[in-house]
Design a protein around this motif. Structure first.
Motif, PDB file in Angstrom:
ATOM      1  N   ASN A 171      -2.763  -8.940  17.533  1.00 21.32           N
ATOM      2  CA  ASN A 171      -2.691 -10.383  17.787  1.00 21.32           C
ATOM      3  C   ASN A 171      -1.291 -10.939  17.553  1.00 21.32           C
ATOM      4  OD1 ASN A 171      -5.484 -10.561  18.350  1.00 21.32           O
ATOM      5  ND2 ASN A 171      -5.911 -10.534  16.159  1.00 21.32           N
ATOM      6  N   GLY A 172      -0.324 -10.057  17.302  1.00 24.68           N
ATOM      7  CA  GLY A 172       1.045 -10.506  17.076  1.00 24.68           C
ATOM      8  C   GLY A 172       1.298 -11.045  15.682  1.00 24.68           C
ATOM      9  N   LYS A 173       0.416 -10.773  14.745  1.00 28.71           N
ATOM     10  CA  LYS A 173       0.579 -11.257  13.374  1.00 28.71           C
ATOM     11  C   LYS A 173       1.084 -10.137  12.480  1.00 28.71           C
ATOM     12  CE  LYS A 173      -2.489 -14.935  13.911  1.00 28.71           C
ATOM     13  NZ  LYS A 173      -2.688 -16.178  13.437  1.00 28.71           N
ATOM     14  N   GLY A 174       1.958 -10.503  11.533  1.00 23.77           N
ATOM     15  CA  GLY A 174       2.486  -9.531  10.585  1.00 23.77           C
ATOM     16  C   GLY A 174       1.407  -9.066   9.629  1.00 23.77           C
ATOM     17  N   GLN A 175       1.375  -7.785   9.364  1.00 21.80           N
ATOM     18  CA  GLN A 175       0.435  -7.241   8.407  1.00 21.80           C
ATOM     19  C   GLN A 175       1.212  -6.807   7.176  1.00 21.80           C
ATOM     20  OE1 GLN A 175      -1.624  -4.249  10.738  1.00 21.80           O
ATOM     21  NE2 GLN A 175      -3.272  -5.704  11.146  1.00 21.80           N
ATOM     22  N   GLU A 176       0.892  -5.632   6.657  1.00 23.75           N
ATOM     23  CA  GLU A 176       1.542  -5.189   5.435  1.00 23.75           C
ATOM     24  C   GLU A 176       2.995  -4.804   5.683  1.00 23.75           C
ATOM     25  OE1 GLU A 176      -0.019  -1.412   7.236  1.00 23.75           O
ATOM     26  OE2 GLU A 176      -0.862  -3.388   6.966  1.00 23.75           O
ATOM     27  N   ILE A 177       3.760  -4.808   4.631  1.00 22.19           N
ATOM     28  CA  ILE A 177       5.146  -4.347   4.697  1.00 22.19           C
ATOM     29  C   ILE A 177       5.118  -2.901   5.163  1.00 22.19           C
ATOM     30  CG2 ILE A 177       7.214  -3.864   3.331  1.00 22.19           C
ATOM     31  CD1 ILE A 177       6.400  -6.209   1.531  1.00 22.19           C
ATOM     32  N   ILE A 178       6.096  -2.521   5.976  1.00 19.61           N
ATOM     33  CA  ILE A 178       6.098  -1.160   6.511  1.00 19.61           C
ATOM     34  C   ILE A 178       6.101  -0.138   5.375  1.00 19.61           C
ATOM     35  CG2 ILE A 178       7.161  -1.792   8.701  1.00 19.61           C
ATOM     36  CD1 ILE A 178       9.821  -0.778   7.621  1.00 19.61           C
ATOM     37  N   ALA A 179       5.586   1.024   5.656  1.00 16.30           N
ATOM     38  CA  ALA A 179       5.483   2.073   4.651  1.00 16.30           C
ATOM     39  C   ALA A 179       6.859   2.607   4.273  1.00 16.30           C
ATOM     40  CB  ALA A 179       4.598   3.204   5.175  1.00 16.30           C
ATOM     41  N   ALA A 180       6.917   3.168   3.089  1.00 18.05           N
ATOM     42  CA  ALA A 180       8.182   3.665   2.558  1.00 18.05           C
ATOM     43  C   ALA A 180       8.852   4.673   3.488  1.00 18.05           C
ATOM     44  CB  ALA A 180       7.957   4.283   1.181  1.00 18.05           C
ATOM     45  N   HIS A 181       8.086   5.482   4.200  1.00 20.49           N
ATOM     46  CA  HIS A 181       8.678   6.506   5.069  1.00 20.49           C
ATOM     47  C   HIS A 181       9.052   5.967   6.452  1.00 20.49           C
ATOM     48  CE1 HIS A 181       4.449   6.526   6.231  1.00 20.49           C
ATOM     49  NE2 HIS A 181       4.844   6.993   7.393  1.00 20.49           N
ATOM     50  N   GLU A 182       8.690   4.729   6.792  1.00 23.99           N
ATOM     51  CA  GLU A 182       8.928   4.191   8.130  1.00 23.99           C
ATOM     52  C   GLU A 182      10.213   3.375   8.278  1.00 23.99           C
ATOM     53  OE1 GLU A 182       4.636   3.165   9.953  1.00 23.99           O
ATOM     54  OE2 GLU A 182       5.183   1.997   8.192  1.00 23.99           O
ATOM     55  N   TRP A 183      10.748   2.861   7.199  1.00 28.29           N
ATOM     56  CA  TRP A 183      11.802   1.864   7.301  1.00 28.29           C
ATOM     57  C   TRP A 183      13.063   2.355   7.991  1.00 28.29           C
ATOM     58  CZ3 TRP A 183      16.469   2.797   5.116  1.00 28.29           C
ATOM     59  CH2 TRP A 183      16.537   3.715   4.077  1.00 28.29           C
ATOM     60  N   SER A 184      13.414   3.615   7.826  1.00 33.09           N
ATOM     61  CA  SER A 184      14.707   4.080   8.345  1.00 33.09           C
ATOM     62  C   SER A 184      14.800   4.072   9.869  1.00 33.09           C
ATOM     63  CB  SER A 184      15.043   5.465   7.803  1.00 33.09           C
ATOM     64  OG  SER A 184      14.093   6.403   8.260  1.00 33.09           O
ATOM     65  N   SER A 185      13.656   4.108  10.549  1.00 31.20           N
ATOM     66  CA  SER A 185      13.697   4.099  12.009  1.00 31.20           C
ATOM     67  C   SER A 185      12.934   2.914  12.599  1.00 31.20           C
ATOM     68  CB  SER A 185      13.122   5.412  12.549  1.00 31.20           C
ATOM     69  OG  SER A 185      11.774   5.556  12.141  1.00 31.20           O
ATOM     70  N   TRP A 186      12.679   1.893  11.812  1.00 27.26           N
ATOM     71  CA  TRP A 186      11.928   0.727  12.274  1.00 27.26           C
ATOM     72  C   TRP A 186      12.806  -0.100  13.206  1.00 27.26           C
ATOM     73  CZ3 TRP A 186       6.918   0.458  11.790  1.00 27.26           C
ATOM     74  CH2 TRP A 186       6.262  -0.748  12.045  1.00 27.26           C
ATOM     75  N   HIS A 187      12.422  -0.208  14.472  1.00 27.26           N
ATOM     76  CA  HIS A 187      13.267  -0.850  15.480  1.00 27.26           C
ATOM     77  C   HIS A 187      13.694  -2.284  15.112  1.00 27.26           C
ATOM     78  CE1 HIS A 187      15.133  -1.773  19.266  1.00 27.26           C
ATOM     79  NE2 HIS A 187      14.338  -2.811  19.398  1.00 27.26           N
ATOM     80  N   PRO A 188      12.801  -3.157  14.649  1.00 25.20           N
ATOM     81  CA  PRO A 188      13.268  -4.502  14.285  1.00 25.20           C
ATOM     82  C   PRO A 188      14.349  -4.482  13.211  1.00 25.20           C
ATOM     83  CG  PRO A 188      10.887  -4.494  14.477  1.00 25.20           C
ATOM     84  CD  PRO A 188      11.333  -3.053  14.561  1.00 25.20           C
ATOM     85  N   ARG A 189      14.262  -3.554  12.277  1.00 24.86           N
ATOM     86  CA  ARG A 189      15.280  -3.438  11.231  1.00 24.86           C
ATOM     87  C   ARG A 189      16.611  -2.999  11.831  1.00 24.86           C
ATOM     88  NH1 ARG A 189      17.447   0.358   7.686  1.00 24.86           N
ATOM     89  NH2 ARG A 189      17.841  -0.441   5.590  1.00 24.86           N
ATOM     90  N   GLU A 190      16.564  -1.999  12.709  1.00 25.87           N
ATOM     91  CA  GLU A 190      17.784  -1.531  13.373  1.00 25.87           C
ATOM     92  C   GLU A 190      18.443  -2.658  14.164  1.00 25.87           C
ATOM     93  OE1 GLU A 190      16.257   1.732  15.657  1.00 25.87           O
ATOM     94  OE2 GLU A 190      16.443   3.136  13.989  1.00 25.87           O
ATOM     95  N   LYS A 191      17.633  -3.473  14.833  1.00 27.40           N
ATOM     96  CA  LYS A 191      18.152  -4.587  15.617  1.00 27.40           C
ATOM     97  C   LYS A 191      18.872  -5.599  14.722  1.00 27.40           C
ATOM     98  CE  LYS A 191      16.558  -8.027  18.939  1.00 27.40           C
ATOM     99  NZ  LYS A 191      15.403  -8.576  19.654  1.00 27.40           N
ATOM    100  N   VAL A 192      18.281  -5.916  13.569  1.00 27.36           N
ATOM    101  CA  VAL A 192      18.911  -6.852  12.630  1.00 27.36           C
ATOM    102  C   VAL A 192      20.217  -6.275  12.108  1.00 27.36           C
ATOM    103  CG1 VAL A 192      18.673  -7.960  10.362  1.00 27.36           C
ATOM    104  CG2 VAL A 192      16.764  -8.010  11.982  1.00 27.36           C
TER     105      VAL A 192
END
Length: 123
Positions: A11-32
């Motif tokens: 539904n386009g709503k934020g859920q939990e903070i990404i998991a510890a192993h996901e952050w390094s390749s999380w596209h929104p983070r890379e974009k920021v």
């Protein structure tokens, strides 16, 4: 100021903070990060807001080294990049936080020598 990243549901709503192993390749983070680097705005990894009620591993949060000054052109550009014209974050997976200095001082005792060691003993 800091940014944290969340998984998005169907539904386009934020859920939990990404998991510890996901952050390094999380596209929104890379974009920021790419945007901050292109603008010459300093940033560094930072932890979640400290709490004596829980411990959380690093999940990709970013401290942004810029002063909160709405009349400053660079700050206005950052805000425009992270937020839409009516205030909601453009990418629902990116949460932008500006904490007042007083809020930061609420945890000042956490920086005292031995605070966390004593906390762990009593946990």
């Amino acid at each position: 100021m800091f940014v944290e990243f969340r998984r998005i549901d169907g539904n386009g709503k934020g859920q939990e903070i990404i998991a510890a192993h996901e952050w390094s390749s999380w596209h929104p983070r890379e974009k920021v990060i790419d945007w901050l680097d292109a603008k010459g705005i300093g940033w560094s990894p930072c932890g979640h807001i400290a709490s004596t009620n829980m411990q959380m591993s690093y999940r990709g949060q970013i401290y942004i080294d810029i002063r909160y000054e709405p009349s400053d052109a660079l700050y206005a550009e950052l805000e425009g990049f992270l937020e839409g014209p009516n205030g909601p974050v453009i990418n629902a997976g990116v949460r932008f936080y500006c904490l007042p200095y007083e809020a930061a001082l609420a945890n000042a005792a956490h920086d005292s020598p031995g605070f966390w060691e004593k906390w762990a003993e009593e946990f």
